[in-house]
Design an enzyme around this catalytic site. Structure first.
Site, PDB file in Angstrom:
ATOM      1  N   ASP A  67       0.875  -1.424  -0.128  1.00 48.60           N
ATOM      2  CA  ASP A  67      -0.084  -0.171   0.152  1.00 48.60           C
ATOM      3  C   ASP A  67       0.948   1.201   0.030  1.00 48.60           C
ATOM      4  OD1 ASP A  67       1.090  -0.183   2.790  1.00 48.60           O
ATOM      5  OD2 ASP A  67      -1.022  -1.105   3.472  1.00 48.60           O
ATOM      6  N   ASN A 137      -7.461  -3.126  14.568  1.00 44.79           N
ATOM      7  CA  ASN A 137      -9.079  -3.570  14.347  1.00 44.79           C
ATOM      8  C   ASN A 137      -9.026  -4.657  13.211  1.00 44.79           C
ATOM      9  OD1 ASN A 137      -8.043  -2.255  11.913  1.00 44.79           O
ATOM     10  ND2 ASN A 137      -9.523  -0.673  11.826  1.00 44.79           N
ATOM     11  N   HIS A 139      -7.187  -5.012  10.382  1.00 48.05           N
ATOM     12  CA  HIS A 139      -7.122  -4.637   8.765  1.00 48.05           C
ATOM     13  C   HIS A 139      -5.661  -5.372   8.438  1.00 48.05           C
ATOM     14  CE1 HIS A 139      -4.885  -0.619  10.432  1.00 48.05           C
ATOM     15  NE2 HIS A 139      -4.064  -1.405   9.695  1.00 48.05           N
ATOM     16  N   GLU A 144      -9.860  -2.084   5.381  1.00 47.73           N
ATOM     17  CA  GLU A 144     -10.530  -1.851   6.756  1.00 47.73           C
ATOM     18  C   GLU A 144     -11.598  -2.724   6.977  1.00 47.73           C
ATOM     19  OE1 GLU A 144      -9.194   0.042   9.001  1.00 47.73           O
ATOM     20  OE2 GLU A 144      -8.074   1.787   7.948  1.00 47.73           O
TER      21      GLU A 144
END
Length: 242
Positions: A67, A137, A139, A144
């Site tokens: 990314d 979380n 990801h 996400e």
């Protein structure tokens, strides 16, 4: 899934580097998927040490990063281009033309950049081994919670949690980009092999959901339960053992 338990972050970094070094020595034309963030930093340090002292060559290796932020110049210290050059690529004998990181500055046509990146991976024969970190979380990459499992490389709006977690690298939360380009979950899952690095008590809940919970798009990392060749390297804190 193969779970390798280690005592601490140093052991995690050492074990991960040993796996990658052996893969490259066995196949000098290896396609290696890379991650950014604090978790793989120790692994990169050990890869550089091995290259300098042990002579492992990266001349024919191709790398593909997960990314990149949208709207940050490549030479900005907070860009992932900069991160990778500082921690690994600038210290090994890899050909620059063989290093690939999404371009988050194609502001006129980010969607085309996503499609071209996806095509580039496919035309290169796919990723032999993808290194992943794990977000608090759940990801992976910047995929996400709620990201469809069938997603290819795409543009994502970062959650407040992710921006707050990454704000420590910036002067303020306001400076943290709101969007990123990321390999999609389907892109990651096409990798022939995956290594997930997990360190620290703050990751324990997400890791537990992967190891013990249901596979759900609300916790993206759980998709790894569907992959045939995943190795998790986790320290005691991440496993809730201290």
């Amino acid at each position: 899934m193969n779970l390798i338990k280690v005592n601490n972050y140093e052991e995690l970094s050492q074990k991960a580097s040993e796996i990658i070094i052996k893969k490259i020595q066995d196949n000098p034309s290896f396609n290696l998927g890379l991650a950014t963030g604090s978790t793989p930093e120790g692994m990169y340090r050990k890869l550089v040490e091995d290259h300098q002292n042990g002579g492992t060559s990266y001349k024919n290796v191709k790398t593909f990063n997960l990314d990149e932020y949208v709207g940050i110049p490549e030479d900005d210290p907070n860009s992932y281009h900069y991160f990778m050059n500082q921690h690994l690529l600038g210290h090994i004998d890899i050909e620059k033309s063989n290093t690939h990181i999404p371009n988050g500055n194609q502001m006129s046509d980010l969607q085309r950049e996503c499609e071209e990146y996806e095509k580039l991976i496919d035309q290169s024969g796919g990723i032999d081994l993808q290194v992943l970190g794990l977000g608090v979380n759940g990801h992976v990459g910047f995929n996400e919670p709620g990201t469809p499992f069938e997603s290819p490389t795409h543009i994502v709006e970062l959650t407040q949690d992710t921006r707050e977690a990454n704000a420590r690298f910036f002067n303020s939360l306001e400076e943290v980009p709101t969007h990123a380009v990321t390999m999609g979950i389907s892109t990651i899952m096409k990798s022939k092999e995956i290594i997930l690095l997990v360190s620290g008590a703050q990751k324990a809940h997400a890791l537990s959901r992967l190891l013990n919970g249901e596979i759900t798009e609300e916790c993206p990392v759980t998709v790894l339960g569907k992959h045939p060749n995943v190795t998790i390297i986790a320290d005691r804190a991440a496993l809730g053992e201290e």
